[in-house]
Design an enzyme around this catalytic site. Sequence first.
Site, PDB file in Angstrom:
ATOM      1  N   ASN A   7       0.871  -1.173   0.000  1.00 36.50           N
ATOM      2  CA  ASN A   7       0.000   0.000   0.000  1.00 36.50           C
ATOM      3  C   ASN A   7       0.911   1.228   0.000  1.00 36.50           C
ATOM      4  O   ASN A   7       1.485   1.582   1.025  1.00 36.50           O
ATOM      5  CB  ASN A   7      -0.878  -0.047   1.264  1.00 36.50           C
ATOM      6  N   ARG A  99      -2.724  -2.158  -3.284  1.00 36.01           N
ATOM      7  CA  ARG A  99      -3.901  -1.323  -3.086  1.00 36.01           C
ATOM      8  C   ARG A  99      -3.806  -0.176  -4.085  1.00 36.01           C
ATOM      9  O   ARG A  99      -2.789   0.529  -4.139  1.00 36.01           O
ATOM     10  CB  ARG A  99      -3.903  -0.749  -1.666  1.00 36.01           C
ATOM     11  N   HIS A 189     -12.950   3.229   0.236  1.00 39.29           N
ATOM     12  CA  HIS A 189     -12.976   2.224   1.322  1.00 39.29           C
ATOM     13  C   HIS A 189     -13.694   0.950   0.876  1.00 39.29           C
ATOM     14  O   HIS A 189     -14.178   0.186   1.709  1.00 39.29           O
ATOM     15  CB  HIS A 189     -13.720   2.744   2.584  1.00 39.29           C
ATOM     16  N   HIS A 217     -17.385   2.441   8.114  1.00 38.51           N
ATOM     17  CA  HIS A 217     -15.934   2.429   8.304  1.00 38.51           C
ATOM     18  C   HIS A 217     -15.559   3.761   8.937  1.00 38.51           C
ATOM     19  O   HIS A 217     -15.583   4.803   8.277  1.00 38.51           O
ATOM     20  CB  HIS A 217     -15.211   2.242   6.956  1.00 38.51           C
ATOM     21  N   LEU A 218     -15.266   3.727  10.239  1.00 34.98           N
ATOM     22  CA  LEU A 218     -14.979   4.968  10.960  1.00 34.98           C
ATOM     23  C   LEU A 218     -13.531   4.929  11.444  1.00 34.98           C
ATOM     24  O   LEU A 218     -13.222   4.366  12.498  1.00 34.98           O
ATOM     25  CB  LEU A 218     -15.942   5.124  12.145  1.00 34.98           C
ATOM     26  N   ASN A 220      -9.626   7.278  10.446  1.00 33.53           N
ATOM     27  CA  ASN A 220      -9.248   8.661  10.202  1.00 33.53           C
ATOM     28  C   ASN A 220     -10.078   9.193   9.041  1.00 33.53           C
ATOM     29  O   ASN A 220     -10.632  10.282   9.092  1.00 33.53           O
ATOM     30  CB  ASN A 220      -7.754   8.698   9.893  1.00 33.53           C
ATOM     31  N   ARG A 250     -11.249  15.935   7.405  1.00 34.33           N
ATOM     32  CA  ARG A 250     -12.166  16.333   6.326  1.00 34.33           C
ATOM     33  C   ARG A 250     -13.548  16.564   6.913  1.00 34.33           C
ATOM     34  O   ARG A 250     -14.000  15.799   7.765  1.00 34.33           O
ATOM     35  CB  ARG A 250     -12.282  15.227   5.266  1.00 34.33           C
ATOM     36  N   MET A 293      -9.688  10.901  17.533  1.00 34.59           N
ATOM     37  CA  MET A 293     -10.886  10.709  18.353  1.00 34.59           C
ATOM     38  C   MET A 293     -10.544  10.335  19.794  1.00 34.59           C
ATOM     39  O   MET A 293     -11.183  10.792  20.741  1.00 34.59           O
ATOM     40  CB  MET A 293     -11.771   9.641  17.715  1.00 34.59           C
ATOM     41  N   GLY A 343     -14.734   2.889  15.009  1.00 35.63           N
ATOM     42  CA  GLY A 343     -15.831   1.917  15.041  1.00 35.63           C
ATOM     43  C   GLY A 343     -15.487   0.661  15.825  1.00 35.63           C
ATOM     44  O   GLY A 343     -16.339   0.086  16.498  1.00 35.63           O
ATOM     45  N   GLU A 396      -8.212  -4.826   5.383  1.00 37.35           N
ATOM     46  CA  GLU A 396      -8.125  -4.565   3.951  1.00 37.35           C
ATOM     47  C   GLU A 396      -6.982  -5.358   3.313  1.00 37.35           C
ATOM     48  O   GLU A 396      -7.094  -5.838   2.194  1.00 37.35           O
ATOM     49  CB  GLU A 396      -7.940  -3.065   3.712  1.00 37.35           C
TER      50      GLU A 396
HETATM   51  P1  ADP Z   1      -6.975   5.031   9.212  1.00 34.39           P
HETATM   52  O1  ADP Z   1      -8.282   5.492   8.643  1.00 34.39           O
HETATM   53  O2  ADP Z   1      -5.884   6.029   9.063  1.00 34.39           O
HETATM   54  O3  ADP Z   1      -6.624   3.608   8.860  1.00 34.39           O
HETATM   55  P2  ADP Z   1      -7.737   3.985  11.815  1.00 34.39           P
HETATM   56  O4  ADP Z   1      -8.761   3.076  11.233  1.00 34.39           O
HETATM   57  O5  ADP Z   1      -6.569   3.385  12.505  1.00 34.39           O
HETATM   58  O6  ADP Z   1      -7.206   5.042  10.776  1.00 34.39           O
HETATM   59  O7  ADP Z   1      -8.505   4.949  12.839  1.00 34.39           O
HETATM   60  C1  ADP Z   1      -7.878   6.001  13.471  1.00 34.39           C
HETATM   61  C2  ADP Z   1      -8.870   6.646  14.413  1.00 34.39           C
HETATM   62  O8  ADP Z   1      -9.321   5.662  15.355  1.00 34.39           O
HETATM   63  C3  ADP Z   1      -8.277   7.788  15.223  1.00 34.39           C
HETATM   64  O9  ADP Z   1      -9.198   8.869  15.286  1.00 34.39           O
HETATM   65  C4  ADP Z   1      -8.120   7.162  16.603  1.00 34.39           C
HETATM   66  O10 ADP Z   1      -8.204   8.097  17.630  1.00 34.39           O
HETATM   67  C5  ADP Z   1      -9.327   6.253  16.645  1.00 34.39           C
HETATM   68  N1  ADP Z   1      -9.184   5.287  17.731  1.00 34.39           N
HETATM   69  C6  ADP Z   1      -8.294   4.296  17.873  1.00 34.39           C
HETATM   70  N2  ADP Z   1      -8.465   3.696  19.083  1.00 34.39           N
HETATM   71  C7  ADP Z   1      -9.469   4.330  19.715  1.00 34.39           C
HETATM   72  C8  ADP Z   1     -10.124   4.197  20.977  1.00 34.39           C
HETATM   73  N3  ADP Z   1      -9.757   3.267  21.836  1.00 34.39           N
HETATM   74  N4  ADP Z   1     -11.131   5.033  21.271  1.00 34.39           N
HETATM   75  C9  ADP Z   1     -11.509   5.991  20.396  1.00 34.39           C
HETATM   76  N5  ADP Z   1     -10.956   6.171  19.196  1.00 34.39           N
HETATM   77  C10 ADP Z   1      -9.948   5.357  18.854  1.00 34.39           C
END
Ligand code: ADP
Length: 415
Positions: A7, A99, A189, A217-218, A220, A250, A293, A343, A396
């Site tokens: 990736n 990817r 995604h 999908h929550l 970044n 965003r 988050m 998520g 992924e």
């Molecule tokens: P990307 O989209 O870059 O792959 P990720 O799927 O790793 O990112 O998600 C990153 C987000 O997940 C960040 O906002 C991070 O704060 C949040 N996150 C990770 N662990 C926790 C947690 N325990 N509680 C709340 N948010 C979390």
Amino acid sequence: MNILVLNCGSSSLKFQIIETDLELFEKNEDKQKAKGLIERIGSQSLVTYQATGKPAVKQATPLRDHRQALDHVIRWMISSEAQIPGIHSLADIHAVGHRVVHGAEHFTKSAVIDEQVIGGIEDCIGLAPLHNPANLKGIYAARELLGGGIPQVAVFDTSFHSTMPETSYLYALPYQLYRRHKIRRYGFHGTSHRYVAFRYRQLTGKTKEETNVITLHLGNGCSACAIKQGESFDTSMGMTPLEGLVMGTRGGDLDPSVIEFLAHKEGMSLSEIDALLNKQSGLLGLSGLTNDMRDLLDEEREHQDRRATLAIDIFAQRVKKYIGAYFAELGNVESIIFAGGIGENSPTVRRRILAGLEWLGVETDDNLNAKITGGKEGVISKESSRVKTFVIPTNEELLIARDTVRCVKDAPRRW
Ligand code: ADP
């Protein structure tokens, strides 16, 4: 087969080595053997390598470009230091899965890479000027270093959404603009939404036709997908990943008139506004603190920071709004599925998103919800809930590895 999954970003390279095959995948017994990340390619690069089950190795080393970065990865992979089971020489890598961010209307499924496919990925550069050139660099580097004899497969973020009907993908702009420039919603995604929907089918025993779900999908970046009979029917991201949900940096949906207004009031250029919408908005813009988050939740808990709370509330409300819209579009939603860093890990955010949806038949079990974090998989709704709610960690890379095997063996797509 051992698959090297790559990736490549504009200055980064992430990789995994995954052992998978058609039978291993059926039994969900694929194995991740190693993973790693190289950041800041082009200057003093930061390298992290980890063979599965062993401690991570970190180092800083100057790497000029993606070719040099991949060369570094390959040397580590086959070295005695890495000791990855079954990987002793280049011959132990059987295929490479890449990817690729944007496949536009050229690619409705993953494809074995040849000159024509490379041409197609190049044709999509206009739609993803930052991502597709980086993905191509990875493809060229892998060809050069591994040789033409090792098959390579491109797996597109957009292709899962190619089943969206015109009513979902067309913007209500003059139709000739779609004809002339292919301005439309593509969605992203796709690999994550597709992986999660397939895992849901494995967990529940549903057929593809029985799969009517909303996947969230929550991470970044954030997106929602309405899946009808196992296929993408609608999704929240658009021509680019900027549309839809509130994300780390965003802002998601926005009245387009804000752009001209901003240019006028702040004297900003279009590219400055583009950077503002992509990099300074979302959770970061609203809170004025961070795009992360976890940090926002800490600020809220420890300092009762009002803007942190506001950012989280707006984030949750936007997701709720899309859930409502997708209930209306799909009709018979069976399940809502959470994935991505937020998520998968934040019961608090999940609770805030699902609060008030009881009238739609969504009843959350607070005990179950609190327990499912840190990569666990499971149901978080009450037994009595008409609509089930799941947390399914996305993967992924695994889907890219599986698709690579399927394309190389020319096996039919089942999901
Ligand atoms: P990307 O989209 O870059 O792959 P990720 O799927 O790793 O990112 O998600 C990153 C987000 O997940 C960040 O906002 C991070 O704060 C949040 N996150 C990770 N662990 C926790 C947690 N325990 N509680 C709340 N948010 C979390």
